[in-house]
Design an enzyme around this catalytic site. Structure first.
Site, PDB file in Angstrom:
ATOM      1  N   MET A 101      85.624  62.013  28.953  1.00 21.29           N
ATOM      2  CA  MET A 101      84.628  62.628  28.172  1.00 21.29           C
ATOM      3  C   MET A 101      83.992  61.754  26.225  1.00 21.29           C
ATOM      4  O   MET A 101      85.795  61.774  26.035  1.00 21.29           O
ATOM      5  CB  MET A 101      84.547  63.577  27.237  1.00 21.29           C
ATOM      6  CG  MET A 101      85.034  64.899  28.838  1.00 21.29           C
ATOM      7  SD  MET A 101      84.319  66.401  28.118  1.00 21.29           S
ATOM      8  CE  MET A 101      86.290  66.681  28.058  1.00 21.29           C
ATOM      9  N   ILE A 159      92.546  68.407  27.326  1.00 20.10           N
ATOM     10  CA  ILE A 159      93.638  67.159  26.635  1.00 20.10           C
ATOM     11  C   ILE A 159      92.074  66.957  25.781  1.00 20.10           C
ATOM     12  O   ILE A 159      91.574  66.363  25.714  1.00 20.10           O
ATOM     13  CB  ILE A 159      93.729  66.263  27.108  1.00 20.10           C
ATOM     14  CG1 ILE A 159      94.776  66.825  28.609  1.00 20.10           C
ATOM     15  CG2 ILE A 159      94.830  65.490  27.216  1.00 20.10           C
ATOM     16  CD1 ILE A 159      94.610  65.693  29.666  1.00 20.10           C
ATOM     17  N   GLY A 189      85.206  63.764  22.079  1.00 23.41           N
ATOM     18  CA  GLY A 189      85.967  63.471  22.877  1.00 23.41           C
ATOM     19  C   GLY A 189      87.197  63.487  23.609  1.00 23.41           C
ATOM     20  O   GLY A 189      88.561  64.119  22.289  1.00 23.41           O
ATOM     21  N   SER A 190      87.744  63.808  24.881  1.00 19.69           N
ATOM     22  CA  SER A 190      88.687  63.924  25.331  1.00 19.69           C
ATOM     23  C   SER A 190      88.705  64.481  27.093  1.00 19.69           C
ATOM     24  O   SER A 190      87.930  62.997  26.908  1.00 19.69           O
ATOM     25  CB  SER A 190      87.980  65.426  24.846  1.00 19.69           C
ATOM     26  OG  SER A 190      87.437  66.340  25.453  1.00 19.69           O
ATOM     27  N   ARG A 191      89.801  64.876  27.585  1.00 21.16           N
ATOM     28  CA  ARG A 191      89.264  64.346  28.790  1.00 21.16           C
ATOM     29  C   ARG A 191      89.709  66.111  30.034  1.00 21.16           C
ATOM     30  O   ARG A 191      89.936  66.761  28.543  1.00 21.16           O
ATOM     31  CB  ARG A 191      90.865  63.466  28.766  1.00 21.16           C
ATOM     32  CG  ARG A 191      90.780  63.074  30.515  1.00 21.16           C
ATOM     33  CD  ARG A 191      92.028  62.057  30.395  1.00 21.16           C
ATOM     34  NE  ARG A 191      93.087  62.568  31.198  1.00 21.16           N
ATOM     35  CZ  ARG A 191      94.276  61.614  31.706  1.00 21.16           C
ATOM     36  NH1 ARG A 191      93.943  60.065  30.204  1.00 21.16           N
ATOM     37  NH2 ARG A 191      95.269  62.233  31.701  1.00 21.16           N
TER      38      ARG A 191
END
Length: 232
Positions: A101, A159, A189-191
């Site tokens: 993301m 994450i 911002g991440s995953r």
């Protein structure tokens, strides 16, 4: 007509964003008092903050056995990997699908499939770029194990990324979830990693754009072979 046009751009906001938008708005007022051009910059940043915390309505497919994307973003990795040890799901590798993301994506996370949460485990860590492979092992993360109606398990891991410093998880062990139901978010911002049950093939490819709660990631009942290559 005007209302319909506005609804295209104005989406509901996740409650987690209320305090941030309020802070940005107050700072913007102060900037206007200091120097008008700075105030307009503040307006732009306030609008961006609202946009980041948007929580649009999603139409989740209802057919039994479908696994949907838990996040908006782009498929960055598809590979075999052992789920986080803290979930107690054993040492056998499962197919891991990672959705990255960016700061421009909606960051509300949704359950990929209906079931019961059997474990929630938070682990502090680093803040590497979330698109990197080693981010799954080294970064701050929050992992969930979900038991399906047929007894199989799926893992979902939030994450933190290079910018993100706050993982929000709103469920705990024993919480029932519906497919596409909101369960948390990650700021800035991440995953999201999804670990599929044995024998289940992902129906997405690298680079594919995903919509949380809507894009079908896999199908428990489908004999379709795994897709190869990348999005074009």
């Amino acid at each position: 007509m005007a209302i319909d046009l506005l609804s295209t751009f104005i989406k509901p906001m996740h409650r987690e964003g209320t305090k941030f938008v309020a802070i940005f708005a107050v700072v913007t007022l102060v900037l206007f008092l200091i120097w008008e051009p700075l105030g307009w910059i503040g307006v732009g940043l306030t609008v961006w903050c609202y946009y980041f915390f948007r929580d649009p309505v999603r139409v989740t497919p209802t057919r039994e056995g479908l696994i949907v994307s838990p996040a908006d973003g782009v498929v960055s990795l598809i590979e075999p990997a052992v789920p986080p040890a803290e979930l107690g799901m054993g040492p056998a590798p499962m197919t891991r699908v990672s959705v990255f993301m960016s700061v421009f994506d909606c960051h509300v996370n949704r359950a990929p499939i209906g079931g019961t949460v059997t474990a929630v485990a938070y682990r502090p860590g680093k803040f590497l770029n979330a698109s990197l492979d080693k981010a799954s092992e080294d970064n701050e993360r929050n992992a969930l194990a979900i038991r399906l109606a047929d007894g199989r398990q799926i893992a979902v891991v939030q994450i933190a990324g290079l910018v993100a410093r706050r993982i929000l998880c709103e469920v705990r062990e024993g919480t029932p979830l519906l497919t596409g139901e909101r369960f948390g978010m990650i700021r800035f911002g991440s995953r999201l990693d999804v670990y599929l049950p044995e024998g289940v093939q992902p129906l997405v490819c690298l680079g594919q754009v995903m919509t949380s709660g809507e894009t079908v990631l896999a199908d428990l009942t489908s004999p379709e072979a795994r897709r190869t290559g990348a999005a074009r």
